[in-house]
Design a protein around this motif. Structure first.
Motif, short mmCIF file in Angstrom:
data_model
loop_
_atom_site.label_atom_id
_atom_site.label_comp_id
_atom_site.label_asym_id
_atom_site.label_seq_id
_atom_site.Cartn_x
_atom_site.Cartn_y
_atom_site.Cartn_z
N HIS A 156 -14.20 -9.88 -0.91
CA HIS A 156 -13.03 -10.18 -0.22
C HIS A 156 -13.20 -11.60 0.47
O HIS A 156 -12.49 -12.31 0.59
N TRP A 187 -9.32 -11.76 3.19
CA TRP A 187 -8.98 -11.20 4.47
C TRP A 187 -8.61 -12.45 5.56
O TRP A 187 -8.41 -12.04 6.47
N SER A 217 -5.45 0.83 -1.11
CA SER A 217 -4.47 0.65 -2.13
C SER A 217 -3.12 0.57 -1.43
O SER A 217 -2.97 1.51 -0.89
N PRO A 218 -2.22 -0.25 -1.74
CA PRO A 218 -0.88 -0.22 -1.31
C PRO A 218 -0.26 1.20 -2.04
O PRO A 218 0.77 1.62 -1.69
N PRO A 249 -8.46 -2.74 3.21
CA PRO A 249 -7.53 -3.29 2.24
C PRO A 249 -7.27 -4.61 2.51
O PRO A 249 -7.03 -5.02 3.49
N GLU A 250 -6.67 -5.28 1.39
CA GLU A 250 -6.23 -6.76 1.65
C GLU A 250 -4.77 -6.61 2.05
O GLU A 250 -4.02 -7.54 2.45
N ASP A 251 -4.13 -5.42 1.36
CA ASP A 251 -2.56 -5.00 1.47
C ASP A 251 -2.41 -4.19 2.48
O ASP A 251 -3.45 -3.55 3.08
N ALA A 252 -1.27 -3.96 2.89
CA ALA A 252 -0.93 -2.71 3.92
C ALA A 252 -0.84 -1.35 3.20
O ALA A 252 -0.69 -1.28 1.87
#
Length: 361
Positions: free
Chosen positions: A52, A58, A254-255, A278-281
């Protein structure tokens, strides 16, 4: 910088470094104080956080950056104020290397939740402005408060991934009552998840359930201590296993994760703790999934130095052995690519072969 050894390692220079483009270079470590330790690194685990950070997933990374925060080696220089280990001892450093040590959280032994902000073992800045550099390197300098002595009975290679991956799952299990009489679910059978299965088994939980998308890792999960396996590709998995678990630790992020269905697995007053970052919501869910059973949804981050020490002592006593694959430090670029491709089974550990040989001599 000491005249007897150089601080050099694999540096990510931009976001493409995650594609196997790190470069071996010398760098300036943090400014030395008598509260610090210099570690001759023998082993360093590869964590998902490394990837990441290398790709700025991030947020913007402070390039050049030397990642790696599952560091184990030999203390070669110890500050005069350090009392809990000495030169020649095996020590390890996890994901955090500094905090204010003064706020309410730090005073309560929760340095990893420092309200004034902590400094990561890499990609961070100390109060004096110097940068923190990690363990894909020959040496590491860090505040000794965040270094922990490695007990006899644990190899350096096995201790390394425990410094972050291990404690990230150990902490929420122990702090949320995992043990005899409890039924535990671990979402994800990967670097973090495999530790969850190992710890839950060793803690004596009544049931240890591995939860994964497919059945491909079932055999390994059972070897790690799982008593049951749930594959979410199977139709009706959430209804078949409804209200069966007291605590779920989610190591995936994971989204598309079926979080509402995970909640269905919890018993009344059950807990769902997220540790995968996560990097996503994460997906949205209906609040009634929590309200109607008194379910608690929370999170947990790494662990304090005391947590790491407790975990290591437990691992030594109960002979907990992580599933690791050792890779030469010189091949760090390829190891990062393989990690990103999901090939690790289940934690890669970089071996500084020269230093490891000297340790054994």
């Amino acid at each position: 910088m000491s005249a007897s050894y150089k601080f050099q390692g694999w540096l990510g220079l931009d976001k493409d470094s995650v594609k196997g483009k790190m470069e071996w270079k010398e760098y300036e470590p943090k400014t030395w104080t008598e509260d610090d330790v210099d570690i001759k690194i023998t082993h360093c685990g590869i964590c998902g956080s490394d990837l990441h950070t290398l790709r700025s997933g991030w947020g913007p990374t402070l390039y050049p950056c030397c990642v790696g925060h599952e560091i184990v080696g030999t203390a070669v220089k110890v500050g005069k104020n350090v009392k809990h280990f000495k030169v020649g001892d095996r020590v390890g450093v996890g994901a955090q290397s500094s905090s204010c040590l003064d706020c309410e959280e730090c005073a309560a032994g929760m340095e990893h939740y420092c309200s004034k902000g902590n400094v990561g073992t890499y990609n961070g800045k100390y109060p004096d402005g110097s940068k923190s550099y990690g363990g894909y390197a020959d040496y590491c300098r860090a505040p000794a408060h965040f270094a922990v002595k490695i007990p006899d009975g644990i190899s350096s290679a096995e201790a390394a991934p425990m410094m972050c991956g291990g404690v990230t799952v150990w902490s929420p299990l122990v702090k949320n009552g995992a043990g005899p009489g409890k039924r535990i679910g671990i979402v994800g059978v990967g670097g973090l998840g495999h530790f969850g299965l190992l710890w839950a088994k060793a803690l004596g939980c009544d049931e240890v359930v591995a939860i994964s998308r497919t059945y491909s890792k079932k055999e390994d999960a059972m070897k790690m201590g799982a008593t049951k396996f749930i594959a979410t590709e199977e139709k009706g998995w959430n209804k078949t296993n409804s209200r069966s678990l007291d605590l779920i630790i989610s190591t995936v992020s994971s989204p598309k994760m079926p979080i509402a269905q995970y909640f269905q697995l919890l018993r009344t007053n059950g807990q769902f703790i997220q540790v995968g970052a996560p990097e996503d919501a994460i997906p949205s869910f209906n609040a009634f999934a929590l309200i109607m059973k008194g379910v608690k949804f929370g999170g947990s981050a790494i662990g304090s130095p005391a947590d790491i020490a407790e975990m290591l002592a437990f691992a030594a006593k109960h002979k907990v052995h992580p599933f690791i694959q050792e890779r030469p430090l010189k091949d760090a670029n390829q190891a990062v690519i393989d990690m990103d491709n999901g090939n690790a089974r289940y934690r890669y550990v970089l071996v500084n072969e020269k230093h490891a040989a000297e340790e054994k001599a």
